[in-house]
Structure formats: structure tokens, C-alpha cells
Write a protein that holds these residues in place. Structure first.
Motif, short mmCIF file in Angstrom:
data_model
loop_
_atom_site.label_atom_id
_atom_site.label_comp_id
_atom_site.label_asym_id
_atom_site.label_seq_id
_atom_site.Cartn_x
_atom_site.Cartn_y
_atom_site.Cartn_z
N VAL A 283 0.05 -5.29 5.59
CA VAL A 283 -0.58 -4.31 6.46
C VAL A 283 -2.09 -4.60 6.52
O VAL A 283 -2.75 -4.66 5.48
CB VAL A 283 -0.35 -2.87 5.93
N PRO A 284 -2.64 -4.80 7.72
CA PRO A 284 -4.08 -5.01 7.83
C PRO A 284 -4.83 -3.70 7.55
O PRO A 284 -4.52 -2.68 8.17
CB PRO A 284 -4.29 -5.48 9.26
N ILE A 285 -5.74 -3.74 6.59
CA ILE A 285 -6.55 -2.57 6.26
C ILE A 285 -7.99 -3.00 6.01
O ILE A 285 -8.26 -4.19 5.80
CB ILE A 285 -6.01 -1.80 5.03
N GLN B 101 7.42 -5.32 -2.03
CA GLN B 101 6.06 -4.88 -2.33
C GLN B 101 5.37 -5.95 -3.15
O GLN B 101 6.01 -6.67 -3.92
CB GLN B 101 6.08 -3.56 -3.08
N HIS B 102 4.06 -6.05 -3.00
CA HIS B 102 3.32 -7.11 -3.65
C HIS B 102 1.87 -6.69 -3.87
O HIS B 102 1.37 -5.78 -3.23
CB HIS B 102 3.37 -8.37 -2.79
N ASN C 67 -2.58 -11.21 4.49
CA ASN C 67 -2.88 -11.00 3.07
C ASN C 67 -2.97 -9.53 2.67
O ASN C 67 -3.29 -9.22 1.53
CB ASN C 67 -4.18 -11.71 2.68
N GLY C 68 -2.70 -8.63 3.60
CA GLY C 68 -2.81 -7.20 3.31
C GLY C 68 -1.74 -6.69 2.37
O GLY C 68 -0.74 -7.36 2.12
N PRO C 69 -1.96 -5.49 1.82
CA PRO C 69 -0.97 -4.92 0.92
C PRO C 69 0.29 -4.47 1.65
O PRO C 69 0.29 -4.33 2.87
CB PRO C 69 -1.71 -3.71 0.33
N SER C 70 1.34 -4.28 0.90
CA SER C 70 2.58 -3.76 1.47
C SER C 70 2.43 -2.25 1.69
O SER C 70 1.58 -1.62 1.08
CB SER C 70 3.74 -4.05 0.51
N PRO C 71 3.23 -1.67 2.57
CA PRO C 71 3.16 -0.22 2.77
C PRO C 71 3.56 0.52 1.49
O PRO C 71 4.38 0.02 0.72
CB PRO C 71 4.19 0.05 3.87
N GLY C 72 3.00 1.69 1.28
CA GLY C 72 3.37 2.51 0.13
C GLY C 72 2.17 2.89 -0.72
O GLY C 72 1.02 2.58 -0.40
N GLU C 73 2.46 3.54 -1.83
CA GLU C 73 1.42 4.02 -2.76
C GLU C 73 0.98 2.86 -3.66
O GLU C 73 1.81 2.12 -4.19
CB GLU C 73 1.98 5.18 -3.59
#
Length: 154
Positions: free
Chosen positions: A40-42, A69-70, A87-93
Motif C-alpha cells: 500500500v503506498p503511504i 503481511q510483511h 515497498n509499502g506495508p500490507s493493509p492492516g494494523e
């Protein structure tokens, strides 16, 4: 309606233990051993005492270690960080960890060798932000507002 393969399996079933083997093979054909990651791009900013952090690393660590998740890591430069769709994080907390870059760690190691008991407490990133549990972020699968992490020395 029964196809040709199903008829063959049903025909062989009474004579052998092929049914479990055939079913297993059919299930494996459609499965892949590689997990597909969603990135996810953030973007966002990190401040310490309301001033942008000059340089550090930011890491997003999934709270739940589920398939897909990664961890994601990038640099903070002049208080800003950006992850893209590669390179963005996976969705979630996620737990968010902020650590000093290598030159600062080298300075801290040297200070420890010279007798300083906790050299990082006065450095740019307080120790409590350098492990999971202090900061968190919920990454939506789409359309995230910029994240803002305001660190303090107290």
C-alpha cells in the motif's frame, strides 16, 4: 454432471487408494507456495519535539503475522517518509518502529565505549520508539491520509 476424470477416479476408487492421492494432486495444482504481498503506498511525517527528524528509518511491522503481511522499511528524510506500491506495508494494523540511521548508531557505540551508560537517550530518536509497542498505524487497503508521528523526549 461427471466429467471423464471424475468417472476414472470413481471407477478406480473401489480397487485402490488412489482417491486421496488424486484429490491431493488436484488441490496442489491450483495452489502456489509463494505468498502474494499487497503493498500500500503511504506517506507521512515524523517530528520530535515538533521539529522534523533530519534522518532515521521507519519500519511498519504487522501486529498479526498473517499470510500476505510483511514488514516494510524506508528512510525518513527531513521529517518525511514515502512508501510506494512496490515497498509499502500490507493493509492492516502495524507497530511502527523508528530507529536512528547507521552513523548515529556508530556514535552511540563509541559513546558507550567511553563510559556513557545510555547514549541514545539524548540522541535524535528516544529508545522507547525503537521497539514495537509505542507507536501504531492502521493501514487501509486504499486512500490513506498521510500518517503523522509526533515523538517526544519525555
Amino acid at each position: 454432471m461427471i466429467n471423464h476424470l471424475q468417472r476414472s477416479v470413481l471407477h478406480l476408487a473401489p480397487r485402490s487408494g488412489l482417491v486421496p492421492m488424486v484429490v491431493s494432486c488436484c488441490l496442489l495444482i491450483g495452489c502456489s507456495s509463494e505468498a502474494e504481498f499487497t503493498h500500500v503506498p503511504i506517506s507521512g511525517e515524523v517530528t520530535l519535539q515538533k521539529k522534523p527528524i533530519a534522518a532515521a528509518m521507519i519500519r511498519f511491522v504487522p501486529v498479526q503475522g498473517e499470510l500476505g503481511q510483511h514488514d516494510s522499511v524506508t528512510m525518513i528524510t527531513e521529517g518525511r517518509f514515502v512508501f510506494d506500491d512496490t515497498n509499502g506495508p500490507s493493509p492492516g494494523e502495524h507497530h511502527v518502529v523508528i530507529t536512528p540511521i547507521e552513523p548515529e548508531m556508530n556514535e552511540a557505540m563509541q559513546a558507550m565505549q567511553e563510559g556513557d551508560r545510555d547514549p541514545l537517550k539524548s540522541k535524535t530518536i528516544p529508545v522507547r520508539y525503537q521497539s514495537t509497542g509505542q507507536l501504531s498505524a492502521n493501514v487501509s487497503p486504499s486512500a490513506n491520509e498521510p500518517f503523522v508521528f509526533e515523538l517526544s523526549k519525555r
